[in-house]
Design a protein around this motif. Structure first.
Motif: not given
Length: 307
Positions: A108-132
């Motif tokens: 929860a703490v980590e998630a809120i931190e990212r929501l408050l400071n979203p700039s500069g975050i890049e996530i590789a969606g397709p690879l994320m799907i495969a791993v999940a």
């Protein structure tokens, strides 16, 4: 006069060799997928995957605790541990619940931190799907392996609930990855992480409540002491019953004691053993109590113990 019924049904939950083997298989699956998810989280930059990997780590820890508890619980009773070591399962489940709660707070703490400071975050969606998806399949297999054993063991139930939470978590990660892939909206990852933490809380609280109920020696869930009293009073030769106590060593291992006042002719005619047999059979067949202890007392008997 005392008598005890010792049933074979006490060998259940993680105490059985078959369940011990299932836990070992689930541990292998969980540990393997955890490593895959950690690597995937590093490569994709996904907090949700990292949270799922951390949850997998908690699952692996829970399974290790369950395996250790299974070995300890199978040790025979001795003069200092007269009920054996079945309570080891309960303490293992307590540790599992604490791990879940700590994990939930961290996510929860980590998630809120990212929501408050979203700039500069890049996530590789397709690879994320495969791993999940890999995590989803592995957790489904683990749940299937543990589904039967969790009904009779509080400790296996702790591991089962963690795997269930991680299965749902993997599904949430897949949805977030699809949103990121199709729309590029990166906060979906943090929201998925926060949702995973919210889903963990009720299961952790439920497990803690069950652990405390066992340690407080409350009557097992679904056990009606009044109904048991009625069954005993309805047995031929019984005049009264008092000092009824029902508790459980661990899930699926209830224990019962009571003082039963019997009619004088029962003792005079030597029918006490038959009465004990009927009472024990009643407890075993109607209330699933395999270990029962009855003290038979004649009418007019006075207790010398301080209450």
């Amino acid at each position: 006069m005392h008598d005890h019924a010792h049933g074979a049904a006490a060998v259940s939950g993680v105490r059985g060799q078959a369940n011990h083997r299932l836990l070992a298989i689930s541990l292998s699956l969980t540990a393997t997928v955890m490593i895959v998810q950690v690597v995937g989280a590093v490569l994709t930059g996904s907090l949700a995957l990292l949270a799922d990997a951390a949850h997998m780590f908690a699952d692996a820890s829970a399974l290790v605790i369950a395996l250790v508890a299974s070995l300890v619980a199978r040790r025979p009773a001795d003069e200092r541990n007269t009920y054996g070591y079945q309570r080891a399962e309960v303490f293992g489940a307590l540790i599992n619940a604490v791990i879940l709660i700590v994990l939930c707070v961290w996510i929860a703490v980590e998630a809120i931190e990212r929501l408050l400071n979203p700039s500069g975050i890049e996530i590789a969606g397709p690879l994320m799907i495969a791993v999940a998806v890999v995590g989803l399949v592995a957790n489904a297999i683990s749940m299937w392996l543990l589904s039967a054993a969790q009904r009779t063991s509080i400790n296996v139930r702790g591991a089962y609930l963690e795997v269930l939470g991680d299965l749902i978590g993997s599904a949430v990660v897949i949805i977030a990855a699809i949103v990121i892939t199709l729309t590029g909206w990166m906060p979906a990852d943090a929201l998925a992480s926060l949702l995973i933490s919210v889903m963990i809380v009720p299961r952790a609280v439920s497990l803690l409540r069950e652990v405390f109920a066992v340690l407080a020696e409350r009557a097992p869930e679904g056990t009606d002491v009044g109904t048991i009293r009625e069954h005993i009073l309805g047995t031929e030769g019984v005049a009264d019953v008092h000092d009824i106590h029902v508790w459980q060593l661990t899930r699926g291992a209830p224990v019962f004691t009571a003082h039963v006042v019997v009619e004088p002719q029962v003792l005079a005619e030597g029918r006490a053993p038959a009465l004990l047999s009927r009472l024990q059979t009643c407890l075993a067949e109607h209330f699933d109590v395999e270990h029962s202890t009855f003290q038979l007392e004649p009418v007019g008997h006075r207790e010398h113990d301080a209450h």
